[in-house]
Each structure stands twice: as C-alpha cells, then as structure tokens.
Design an enzyme around this catalytic site. Structure first.
Site, PDB file in Angstrom:
ATOM      1  N   ASP A   1      42.676  27.835  39.581  1.00 59.03           N
ATOM      2  CA  ASP A   1      42.265  28.041  38.188  1.00 59.03           C
ATOM      3  C   ASP A   1      43.267  27.379  37.243  1.00 59.03           C
ATOM      4  O   ASP A   1      44.421  27.137  37.618  1.00 59.03           O
ATOM      5  CB  ASP A   1      42.211  29.540  37.875  1.00 59.03           C
ATOM      6  CG  ASP A   1      41.151  30.260  38.693  1.00 59.03           C
ATOM      7  OD1 ASP A   1      40.213  29.592  39.172  1.00 59.03           O
ATOM      8  OD2 ASP A   1      41.288  31.489  38.862  1.00 59.03           O
TER       9      ASP A   1
HETATM   10  N1  URA Z   1      41.786  32.961  43.411  1.00 57.61           N
HETATM   11  C1  URA Z   1      41.715  32.999  42.063  1.00 57.61           C
HETATM   12  O1  URA Z   1      41.249  33.944  41.483  1.00 57.61           O
HETATM   13  N2  URA Z   1      42.201  31.930  41.370  1.00 57.61           N
HETATM   14  C2  URA Z   1      42.764  30.855  41.955  1.00 57.61           C
HETATM   15  O2  URA Z   1      43.205  29.932  41.265  1.00 57.61           O
HETATM   16  C3  URA Z   1      42.841  30.837  43.367  1.00 57.61           C
HETATM   17  C4  URA Z   1      42.346  31.909  44.062  1.00 57.61           C
END
Ligand code: URA
Length: 237
Positions: free
Chosen positions: A107
């Site tokens: 993310d």
């Molecule tokens: N899980 C999440 O919620 N975000 C990420 O960036 C990776 C795994």
C-alpha cells in the site's frame, strides 16, 4: 536463446538509452559486435554469446534484473502514475531500464521490501496464490494484539466480504507489535485481518519475500540489485 535486434539489445541493457538513442549510436558507427562495426540497428545477435561494444567499452549482458527497493511511505507500487511518485521512479540511473515493474504491491503508506524486476515468469510465480510464497511483515498496531489472534490467523480467518484467508503465522514482538507471515496477497489484507478484530494497523513494513530478507543496511528510498544467492532464495527455501 532467441536472437535479438541490436537496437533493442542496447536499449534494454543500458540505463537511460532509448531505442531511438540506440539506433542513432549504431548508425554513427559507435557499436561493434564480435569486433566488427555494425551500422544496421536491425542486425540480429545472440545476447548470451555475442560480444557487443559501445564506444570501445563492453556492453555487459544481464537477461533479467532483480532489484530490492526499501519503499518509503507515500510512494506507490506502479511504474507510472499521474499523481504520485512510483517505485520505479525511485530507482537510481544505473538500475533503470525498459520493462521493469514491481512484482507485487505494498500500500502507499506501507514500507519495506519491494522486488522490481523484468522477469515476468518469476514475478508470476511469486504472486500466484498457488505458489504460497511466504512474505513476512513487521506490523505495528493501535491496540494490544488480542490473545486469540495468532490461533485464529493460523486457522485461516474470513475477512469482510466473506474472503477466506490462507493460514498465516503471527509472532508477537511486543504488546502492540508482531511479525506476520502471509502466503498470499489479498487487497489490504493485513489491515483487513486486524480491522475485523477491532484493531488498526498503524505501521506496516515488509521484511522478507520467500527466503530473501530486506537488507537492513538499505535505507528507505534506496535500492540495490539482489545477489544471485538472494534471487535463488526468493522462491526456493
Ligand atoms: N497488507 C496490507 O494491508 N497492506 C500492505 O501493504 C501489505 C499487506
């Protein structure tokens, strides 16, 4: 190995040299193949066998590049975006070439290990839920980790919308911090796994992919090539 056009070979191996630049260099007589000047951009060569020189210097051949980036927050896992900076834009000049993409997403607010490569087959294996390649994250939470979390995650939890997660291993590091290993990569998975329990992820860092660990000496925003040993560890452990 398949034969490749000379202009394509040059632009794929050299940072910052476009296909058009490569054609010009070749037409100007700057390029030789096996010791003979070649002025035809369409000249076919075998990248693993032929020796190519540009301006008298050898053009080394790497079929694929494998790059470890320590992604900072605020950057997105894409090659191009209208609004945000992307992970491939963070790469230094010497690690840039056509065809590179992030193999998997973190993310925008997550940090840590992003693999950037042009090896589509390896990326596919890493990302396929069937491969079950483990990815480990350091997770910081708003509230203390509840006592059933490790057991529930290991059994496989159902998150919002009825999505069933594969078993995941949680190891507490402190009251509000843990290491969590997933074997798949659903959208916002870790945030949703904790949101279902009334908790909130406040910090998320990927620290390993398969058997390859994020280099602790690589500070956020920096990248380096993986060693051959690390490439092997991505999938085989
Ligand atoms: N899980 C999440 O919620 N975000 C990420 O960036 C990776 C795994």
């Amino acid at each position: 190995m398949e034969a490749q056009r000379l202009d394509k070979f040059i632009s794929s191996q050299l940072a910052g040299v476009s296909r058009k630049d490569a054609r010009e260099l070749i037409r100007r007589g700057e390029v030789s193949v096996n010791g003979r000047t070649v002025k035809e951009p369409e000249h076919k060569l075998c990248p693993s066998e032929d020796s190519v020189m540009l301006g008298g210097k050898p053009v080394g051949y790497k079929r694929f590049l494998y790059i470890m980036l320590n992604k900072p927050a605020g950057v997105i896992c894409a090659t191009r975006d209208r609004l945000s900076e992307t992970v491939t834009e963070l790469l230094p000049e010497g690690l840039r070439r056509e065809g590179l993409f992030p193999a998997g997403r973190l993310d925008k607010d997550s940090v840590g290990f992003v693999l950037i490569t042009d090896d589509g087959a390896l990326a596919h294996r890493l990302l396929s839920p069937k491969s079950h390649v483990p990815k480990t994250y350091f997770v910081g939470l708003r509230d203390p980790i509840d006592k059933n979390a490790a057991e529930d995650f290991l059994r496989g939890v159902t998150i919002d919308g009825g999505e069933v997660c594969l078993p995941a291993e949680l190891k507490a590091v402190s009251e509000k911090e843990c290491l969590l290993t997933l074997h798949e990569g659903k959208y916002h998975q870790i945030k949703r796994m904790f949101a279902c329990r009334g908790n909130e992820v406040v910090y998320l860092k990927r620290i390993s992919i398969g058997g390859a660990a994020l280099d602790p000496k690589l500070s956020e925003g920096h990248a380096r090539e993986l060693t051959p040993d690390e490439v092997g560890k991505l999938i085989d452990q």
